[in-house]
Enzyme design. Structure first.
Site, PDB file in Angstrom:
ATOM      1  N   GLY A   3      12.945 145.481  45.080  1.00  0.00           N
ATOM      2  CA  GLY A   3      13.503 145.903  43.789  1.00  0.00           C
ATOM      3  C   GLY A   3      13.291 147.391  43.575  1.00  0.00           C
ATOM      4  O   GLY A   3      13.975 148.230  44.161  1.00  0.00           O
ATOM      5  N   GLY A   4      12.303 147.728  42.741  1.00  0.00           N
ATOM      6  CA  GLY A   4      12.045 149.112  42.359  1.00  0.00           C
ATOM      7  C   GLY A   4      12.098 150.107  43.522  1.00  0.00           C
ATOM      8  O   GLY A   4      12.748 151.146  43.428  1.00  0.00           O
TER       9      GLY A   4
ATOM     10  N   HIS B  51      17.552 135.343  38.905  1.00  0.00           N
ATOM     11  CA  HIS B  51      16.446 136.316  38.950  1.00  0.00           C
ATOM     12  C   HIS B  51      15.548 136.119  37.731  1.00  0.00           C
ATOM     13  O   HIS B  51      16.022 135.824  36.631  1.00  0.00           O
ATOM     14  CB  HIS B  51      17.004 137.746  38.977  1.00  0.00           C
ATOM     15  CG  HIS B  51      15.947 138.749  39.304  1.00  0.00           C
ATOM     16  ND1 HIS B  51      15.058 139.227  38.361  1.00  0.00           N
ATOM     17  CD2 HIS B  51      15.610 139.338  40.477  1.00  0.00           C
ATOM     18  CE1 HIS B  51      14.229 140.070  38.951  1.00  0.00           C
ATOM     19  NE2 HIS B  51      14.544 140.161  40.236  1.00  0.00           N
TER      20      HIS B  51
ATOM     21  N   SER C 279       7.177 143.698  44.577  1.00  0.00           N
ATOM     22  CA  SER C 279       6.361 144.870  44.929  1.00  0.00           C
ATOM     23  C   SER C 279       6.311 145.159  46.423  1.00  0.00           C
ATOM     24  O   SER C 279       5.262 145.573  46.929  1.00  0.00           O
ATOM     25  CB  SER C 279       4.940 144.711  44.378  1.00  0.00           C
ATOM     26  OG  SER C 279       4.994 144.611  42.981  1.00  0.00           O
TER      27      SER C 279
ATOM     28  N   GLU D 260      10.014 134.882  44.552  1.00  0.00           N
ATOM     29  CA  GLU D 260       9.586 136.067  43.803  1.00  0.00           C
ATOM     30  C   GLU D 260       8.618 135.654  42.700  1.00  0.00           C
ATOM     31  O   GLU D 260       9.041 135.385  41.569  1.00  0.00           O
ATOM     32  CB  GLU D 260      10.805 136.741  43.162  1.00  0.00           C
ATOM     33  CG  GLU D 260      11.816 137.244  44.159  1.00  0.00           C
ATOM     34  CD  GLU D 260      12.524 138.497  43.651  1.00  0.00           C
ATOM     35  OE1 GLU D 260      12.375 139.534  44.294  1.00  0.00           O
ATOM     36  OE2 GLU D 260      13.178 138.433  42.604  1.00  0.00           O
TER      37      GLU D 260
ATOM     38  N   ASN E  19      17.637 145.203  45.649  1.00  0.00           N
ATOM     39  CA  ASN E  19      18.109 144.864  44.297  1.00  0.00           C
ATOM     40  C   ASN E  19      17.943 146.125  43.443  1.00  0.00           C
ATOM     41  O   ASN E  19      16.831 146.449  43.033  1.00  0.00           O
ATOM     42  CB  ASN E  19      17.268 143.701  43.744  1.00  0.00           C
ATOM     43  CG  ASN E  19      17.600 143.389  42.300  1.00  0.00           C
ATOM     44  OD1 ASN E  19      18.593 143.889  41.754  1.00  0.00           O
ATOM     45  ND2 ASN E  19      16.774 142.563  41.665  1.00  0.00           N
ATOM     46  N   TRP E  20      19.065 146.804  43.208  1.00  0.00           N
ATOM     47  CA  TRP E  20      18.985 148.064  42.460  1.00  0.00           C
ATOM     48  C   TRP E  20      18.840 147.845  40.959  1.00  0.00           C
ATOM     49  O   TRP E  20      18.734 148.813  40.202  1.00  0.00           O
ATOM     50  CB  TRP E  20      20.216 148.937  42.775  1.00  0.00           C
ATOM     51  CG  TRP E  20      20.147 149.601  44.115  1.00  0.00           C
ATOM     52  CD1 TRP E  20      19.103 149.550  44.994  1.00  0.00           C
ATOM     53  CD2 TRP E  20      21.150 150.424  44.725  1.00  0.00           C
ATOM     54  NE1 TRP E  20      19.396 150.289  46.116  1.00  0.00           N
ATOM     55  CE2 TRP E  20      20.643 150.841  45.982  1.00  0.00           C
ATOM     56  CE3 TRP E  20      22.432 150.851  44.345  1.00  0.00           C
ATOM     57  CZ2 TRP E  20      21.371 151.660  46.841  1.00  0.00           C
ATOM     58  CZ3 TRP E  20      23.148 151.664  45.216  1.00  0.00           C
ATOM     59  CH2 TRP E  20      22.621 152.060  46.447  1.00  0.00           C
ATOM     60  N   LYS E  21      18.881 146.589  40.524  1.00  0.00           N
ATOM     61  CA  LYS E  21      18.742 146.249  39.091  1.00  0.00           C
ATOM     62  C   LYS E  21      19.670 147.155  38.279  1.00  0.00           C
ATOM     63  O   LYS E  21      20.775 147.466  38.735  1.00  0.00           O
ATOM     64  CB  LYS E  21      17.279 146.373  38.656  1.00  0.00           C
ATOM     65  CG  LYS E  21      16.330 145.618  39.589  1.00  0.00           C
ATOM     66  CD  LYS E  21      14.954 145.446  39.030  1.00  0.00           C
ATOM     67  CE  LYS E  21      14.085 144.682  40.026  1.00  0.00           C
ATOM     68  NZ  LYS E  21      12.887 144.151  39.472  1.00  0.00           N
TER      69      LYS E  21
ATOM     70  N   GLY F  40       7.334 144.241  40.202  1.00  0.00           N
ATOM     71  CA  GLY F  40       7.028 145.514  39.536  1.00  0.00           C
ATOM     72  C   GLY F  40       5.534 145.682  39.310  1.00  0.00           C
ATOM     73  O   GLY F  40       5.114 146.396  38.394  1.00  0.00           O
TER      74      GLY F  40
HETATM   75  P1  PGA Z   1      10.057 144.804  42.683  1.00  0.00           P
HETATM   76  O1  PGA Z   1      11.207 143.801  42.215  1.00  0.00           O
HETATM   77  O2  PGA Z   1      10.263 145.052  44.166  1.00  0.00           O
HETATM   78  O3  PGA Z   1      10.279 146.033  41.856  1.00  0.00           O
HETATM   79  O4  PGA Z   1       8.771 144.156  42.406  1.00  0.00           O
HETATM   80  C1  PGA Z   1      11.660 142.742  43.000  1.00  0.00           C
HETATM   81  C2  PGA Z   1      12.741 142.026  42.246  1.00  0.00           C
HETATM   82  O5  PGA Z   1      12.640 141.927  41.020  1.00  0.00           O
HETATM   83  O6  PGA Z   1      13.720 141.554  42.837  1.00  0.00           O
END
Ligand code: PGA
Length: 258
Positions: free
Chosen positions: A238-239, A102, A217, A173, A10-12, A179
């Site tokens: 994500g990140g 999300h 994370s 999640e 998920n590149w947000k 994060g």
């Molecule tokens: P994260 O995010 O890996 O940065 O914790 C996961 C997400 O929000 O899908």
């Protein structure tokens, strides 16, 4: 739906279109380098909407097996809905998946269970995209012993209009683990995922039509603890997925396990 474990990136809103196509180019090269090990996984990348087309061009040119997903979409295909994203447009842009519900959309943009229900229902009815439905409790809900009731409420609402024989990915999640410095422990994760499976079964989504993955994370250091011993059907990253060096190192790690 693939029975291989999912690796969902998920590149947000972390990458601008030129950065996203650059990241996709180097990801394709990484995937090729470790293709033997990575063939065992289903790799999906969800870029921000404005980068999807450029990413799809990169994938098309290189005949890559990496799949594309949207990060959200609306519950209508066309109309006077300024700023919204049509699920059909995602399909035409080359997506085969779409994240819905999300926690960042629930928390920052005020998306409710009812809105997510409409999005999931419409996506399933109007397209062949597979929804990746995110659920998870906040720290406060966890501390007050409400994990199960929150998951139950979110799942019952989001999945109540999923047609029979439709594939669904549920991403657990926990909001407090997104994060954050540390993910949930694999043991706690396994308990939550077992509960999600139980709920999905009760909602008439058989095992062969569902996958339940973990997100929050996940890094190259922790990914194996969620993929081995059958803890989950995959991970949503994500990140760490939008930093090429970090994500490639995660892919290298999983490609090497036998
Ligand atoms: P994260 O995010 O890996 O940065 O914790 C996961 C997400 O929000 O899908």
């Amino acid at each position: 739906m693939s029975t291989r474990p999912f690796i969902i990136a998920n590149w947000k809103m972390n990458l601008l279109p030129d950065e996203a196509s650059q990241a996709m180019n180097s990801l394709v090269a990484c995937q090729k380098r470790y293709s033997k090990g990575l063939e065992r996984y289903s790799l999906i990348v969800c870029p921000s909407h404005e980068s999807i087309s450029r990413c799809n061009n990169v994938l098309g040119k290189k005949s890559s097996p990496i799949a594309l997903g949207g990060q959200d979409c609306f519950w209508h295909d066309k109309g006077a809905f300024t700023g919204e994203i049509s699920p059909i447009s995602l399909e035409r842009l080359g997506c085969t998946y779409c994240i819905l519900g999300h926690s960042e959309r629930r928390e920052i943009l005020g998306e409710t269970d009812a809105m997510i229900q409409k999005k999931v229902a419409h996506l399933c009815a109007a397209t062949s995209l597979t929804p990746i439905v995110c659920v998870g409790e906040s720290r406060k809900e966890r501390n007050s012993g409400r994990v199960r009731s929150v998951l139950k409420r979110q799942l019952r609402s989001a999945l109540s209009h999923v047609p029979r024989r439709r594939h669904v990915v549920v991403a657990y999640e926990p909001i407090w683990a997104i994060g954050a410095r540390h993910p949930i422990t694999p043991k706690e994760c396994a308990v939550a995922l077992a509960y999600i499976h139980e709920q999905c079964q009760g909602l008439g989504i058989p095992r062969m039509y569902r996958a339940v993955v973990y997100g929050g994370s996940v890094t190259h250091d922790t990914v194996l603890s969620f993929l081995t011993k059958g803890v989950s059907d995959g991970v949503l990253v994500g990140g760490a997925s939008s930093k090429s060096a970090e994500f490639h190192s995660l892919l290298r790690t999983i490609a090497k396990i036998v």
